[in-house]
Design an enzyme around this catalytic site. Structure first.
Site, PDB file in Angstrom:
ATOM      1  N   SER A 109       0.840  -1.188   0.000  1.00 52.63           N
ATOM      2  CA  SER A 109       0.000   0.000   0.000  1.00 52.63           C
ATOM      3  C   SER A 109       0.878   1.242   0.000  1.00 52.63           C
ATOM      4  O   SER A 109       2.009   1.212   0.498  1.00 52.63           O
ATOM      5  CB  SER A 109      -0.919   0.015   1.233  1.00 52.63           C
ATOM      6  OG  SER A 109      -0.151   0.029   2.426  1.00 52.63           O
ATOM      7  N   HIS A 123      -3.003   7.414  -3.947  1.00 48.47           N
ATOM      8  CA  HIS A 123      -3.101   6.225  -3.100  1.00 48.47           C
ATOM      9  C   HIS A 123      -3.075   4.985  -3.986  1.00 48.47           C
ATOM     10  O   HIS A 123      -3.631   4.969  -5.087  1.00 48.47           O
ATOM     11  CB  HIS A 123      -4.404   6.262  -2.298  1.00 48.47           C
ATOM     12  CG  HIS A 123      -4.831   4.925  -1.767  1.00 48.47           C
ATOM     13  ND1 HIS A 123      -5.845   4.180  -2.334  1.00 48.47           N
ATOM     14  CD2 HIS A 123      -4.370   4.185  -0.719  1.00 48.47           C
ATOM     15  CE1 HIS A 123      -6.003   3.066  -1.660  1.00 48.47           C
ATOM     16  NE2 HIS A 123      -5.122   3.033  -0.676  1.00 48.47           N
ATOM     17  N   ASN A 125      -3.103   0.484  -3.465  1.00 51.10           N
ATOM     18  CA  ASN A 125      -3.120  -0.675  -2.579  1.00 51.10           C
ATOM     19  C   ASN A 125      -3.496  -1.904  -3.387  1.00 51.10           C
ATOM     20  O   ASN A 125      -4.516  -1.898  -4.089  1.00 51.10           O
ATOM     21  CB  ASN A 125      -4.133  -0.476  -1.439  1.00 51.10           C
ATOM     22  CG  ASN A 125      -4.269  -1.714  -0.566  1.00 51.10           C
ATOM     23  OD1 ASN A 125      -5.014  -2.639  -0.887  1.00 51.10           O
ATOM     24  ND2 ASN A 125      -3.548  -1.717   0.533  1.00 51.10           N
ATOM     25  N   ARG A 127      -3.643  -6.273  -2.788  1.00 51.52           N
ATOM     26  CA  ARG A 127      -3.579  -7.244  -1.711  1.00 51.52           C
ATOM     27  C   ARG A 127      -4.122  -8.601  -2.157  1.00 51.52           C
ATOM     28  O   ARG A 127      -4.896  -8.699  -3.120  1.00 51.52           O
ATOM     29  CB  ARG A 127      -4.371  -6.738  -0.504  1.00 51.52           C
ATOM     30  CG  ARG A 127      -5.820  -6.391  -0.834  1.00 51.52           C
ATOM     31  CD  ARG A 127      -6.505  -5.640   0.287  1.00 51.52           C
ATOM     32  NE  ARG A 127      -7.876  -5.283  -0.053  1.00 51.52           N
ATOM     33  CZ  ARG A 127      -8.230  -4.200  -0.718  1.00 51.52           C
ATOM     34  NH1 ARG A 127      -7.299  -3.325  -1.116  1.00 51.52           N
ATOM     35  NH2 ARG A 127      -9.505  -3.940  -0.986  1.00 51.52           N
ATOM     36  N   ASN A 296      -4.556  -6.666  14.815  1.00 56.92           N
ATOM     37  CA  ASN A 296      -3.417  -6.279  15.646  1.00 56.92           C
ATOM     38  C   ASN A 296      -2.177  -6.000  14.805  1.00 56.92           C
ATOM     39  O   ASN A 296      -1.068  -6.410  15.148  1.00 56.92           O
ATOM     40  CB  ASN A 296      -3.113  -7.361  16.696  1.00 56.92           C
ATOM     41  CG  ASN A 296      -2.201  -6.849  17.800  1.00 56.92           C
ATOM     42  OD1 ASN A 296      -2.210  -5.657  18.118  1.00 56.92           O
ATOM     43  ND2 ASN A 296      -1.419  -7.734  18.389  1.00 56.92           N
ATOM     44  N   ARG A 298       0.613  -3.373  12.871  1.00 57.92           N
ATOM     45  CA  ARG A 298       1.491  -2.336  13.416  1.00 57.92           C
ATOM     46  C   ARG A 298       0.832  -0.970  13.216  1.00 57.92           C
ATOM     47  O   ARG A 298       0.635  -0.517  12.084  1.00 57.92           O
ATOM     48  CB  ARG A 298       2.848  -2.386  12.713  1.00 57.92           C
ATOM     49  CG  ARG A 298       3.869  -1.398  13.265  1.00 57.92           C
ATOM     50  CD  ARG A 298       5.234  -1.669  12.637  1.00 57.92           C
ATOM     51  NE  ARG A 298       6.259  -0.816  13.218  1.00 57.92           N
ATOM     52  CZ  ARG A 298       6.681   0.319  12.668  1.00 57.92           C
ATOM     53  NH1 ARG A 298       6.142   0.757  11.528  1.00 57.92           N
ATOM     54  NH2 ARG A 298       7.634   1.024  13.241  1.00 57.92           N
ATOM     55  N   GLU A 300       1.713   2.180  13.632  1.00 59.68           N
ATOM     56  CA  GLU A 300       2.439   3.199  12.885  1.00 59.68           C
ATOM     57  C   GLU A 300       2.327   2.973  11.381  1.00 59.68           C
ATOM     58  O   GLU A 300       2.195   3.921  10.600  1.00 59.68           O
ATOM     59  CB  GLU A 300       3.910   3.218  13.315  1.00 59.68           C
ATOM     60  CG  GLU A 300       4.164   3.826  14.674  1.00 59.68           C
ATOM     61  CD  GLU A 300       3.797   5.303  14.713  1.00 59.68           C
ATOM     62  OE1 GLU A 300       4.254   6.052  13.838  1.00 59.68           O
ATOM     63  OE2 GLU A 300       3.044   5.705  15.615  1.00 59.68           O
ATOM     64  N   SER A 301       2.395   1.713  10.957  1.00 60.16           N
ATOM     65  CA  SER A 301       2.300   1.395   9.533  1.00 60.16           C
ATOM     66  C   SER A 301       0.882   1.590   9.021  1.00 60.16           C
ATOM     67  O   SER A 301       0.674   2.084   7.907  1.00 60.16           O
ATOM     68  CB  SER A 301       2.756  -0.045   9.292  1.00 60.16           C
ATOM     69  OG  SER A 301       4.090  -0.230   9.715  1.00 60.16           O
TER      70      SER A 301
END
Length: 345
Positions: A109, A123, A125, A127, A296, A298, A300-301
């Protein structure tokens, strides 16, 4: 928008190859590398700083952030792969047949917040998700200008459409409408920008639109063209690879045209105000943010997509007949940008 009463998703009739996870992971990591190299070259000053991280429940990733560059005030390009035994509620709500299986998800992303208000935010992304016999690809790319230009919007969309057409004649039309639907701030009644592509739950089966609504342009068009011929895992993966590789061609020419345009404090203040819409969408609606927090990931990411500076203003209304007003009147409403042609002078 009317919620569809029946789920449009169906279990995949074909299984992914045995090396699917490894191949998608390799592509997503390579895409991150290539995008970072391109952006550092454009910026000329800023470089990406990398944080490698691990997820206690399984998996990890590489977060790369560029700050205080000549072109990019802040931007992030993330790669992640996570796995676990318990699916998050956001997935089970859409694909209940995945319940009871462990899951694997990987993707890349990117969000870029340029310094110059005339250079749009972008932007991207892409996946991949597996849970037992259930698999799908999702993603897309969209453009969020502050001082919009029809030439830029047309170039961005035409490039994405060309990539889509190399794989399926109906991809662009459905996924363009789906993007307009997805990147929509309901509480503001406006799109986030000029759109691009958005797709999800693409497992090669059934109708192309797999969203929650029954009466949006994407749903209506998808119903009109009906169930498509089955596409293999290889075909869907090839499409995603093409989409990822169109980024440079779609975005770099826009940056090159706009990065040296002069601006003053009024333009900067409007840029900061409009960045607030980006924050609102990502914190309220964005599926990637919700999935990351529910698994859960990260923090910050997950939140690297937010701009470094932003402001809100109570009751703002643009002055009539100004570029700011034009953004609201023309560019924040869905348009057929891929068919736009420059007026003859």
């Amino acid at each position: 928008m009317t919620i569809s009463s029946t789920p449009k998703t169906t279990p995949s009739k074909s299984l992914p190859p045995s090396d699917a996870k490894a191949r998608v992971k390799q592509f997503m990591r390579q895409l991150q590398d290539e995008i970072c190299q391109v952006l550092e070259h454009i910026d000329g000053i800023g470089t990406f700083q990398e944080d490698a991280w691990e997820r206690p429940e399984g998996g990890g990733g590489r977060s790369r952030v560029i700050q205080d560059g000549a072109v990019f005030e802040q931007g992030g390009v993330n790669f992640s792969e996570v796995w676990g035994s318990h699916l998050p509620p956001s997935i089970l709500a859409q694909r209940p047949e995945a319940e009871g299986h462990g899951f694997y998800a990987t993707g890349t992303s990117m969000v870029l917040h340029p310094r110059n208000p005339y250079v749009p935010t972008v932007h991207l992304n892409y996946r991949y998700f597996e849970a037992g016999p259930v698999w799908w690809f999702g993603g897309g790319s969209d453009l969020t200008p502050y001082y919009a230009n029809a030439e830029d919007a047309a170039h961005f969309h035409a490039t994405l459409k060309q990539g889509c057409n190399a794989h399926h004649r109906e991809y662009y039309q459905v996924f363009k409408h789906w993007c307009d639907e997805y990147f929509y701030l309901k509480h503001r009644q406006e799109t986030r920008g000029v759109g691009g592509l958005f797709f999800d739950y693409q497992d090669g089966q059934g109708q192309l639109y797999q969203g929650p609504y029954s009466d949006t342009p994407s749903a209506i068009y998808s119903n009109q063209i009906g169930t498509q011929a089955p596409r293999t895992w290889e075909e869907v993966f090839a499409f995603v690879c093409t989409c990822g590789k169109t980024f440079e061609k779609a975005y770099v020419p826009i940056v090159e045209r706009r990065q040296s345009m002069e601006y003053g404090d009024p333009q900067r203040q409007f840029q900061l105000y409009r960045r607030g819409r980006y924050v609102e969408f990502n914190l309220v609606y964005d599926r990637g943010t919700i999935f990351g927090l529910q698994t859960n990931g990260r923090t910050e990411s997950i939140l690297m997509s937010l701009p470094p500076l932003v402001r809100w203003e109570y009751g703002y209304e643009p002055e009539p007949n100004t570029p700011e007003a034009e953004l609201y009147e023309t560019f924040l409403k869905p348009q057929d940008w891929a068919s736009w042609t420059s007026p003859v002078t």
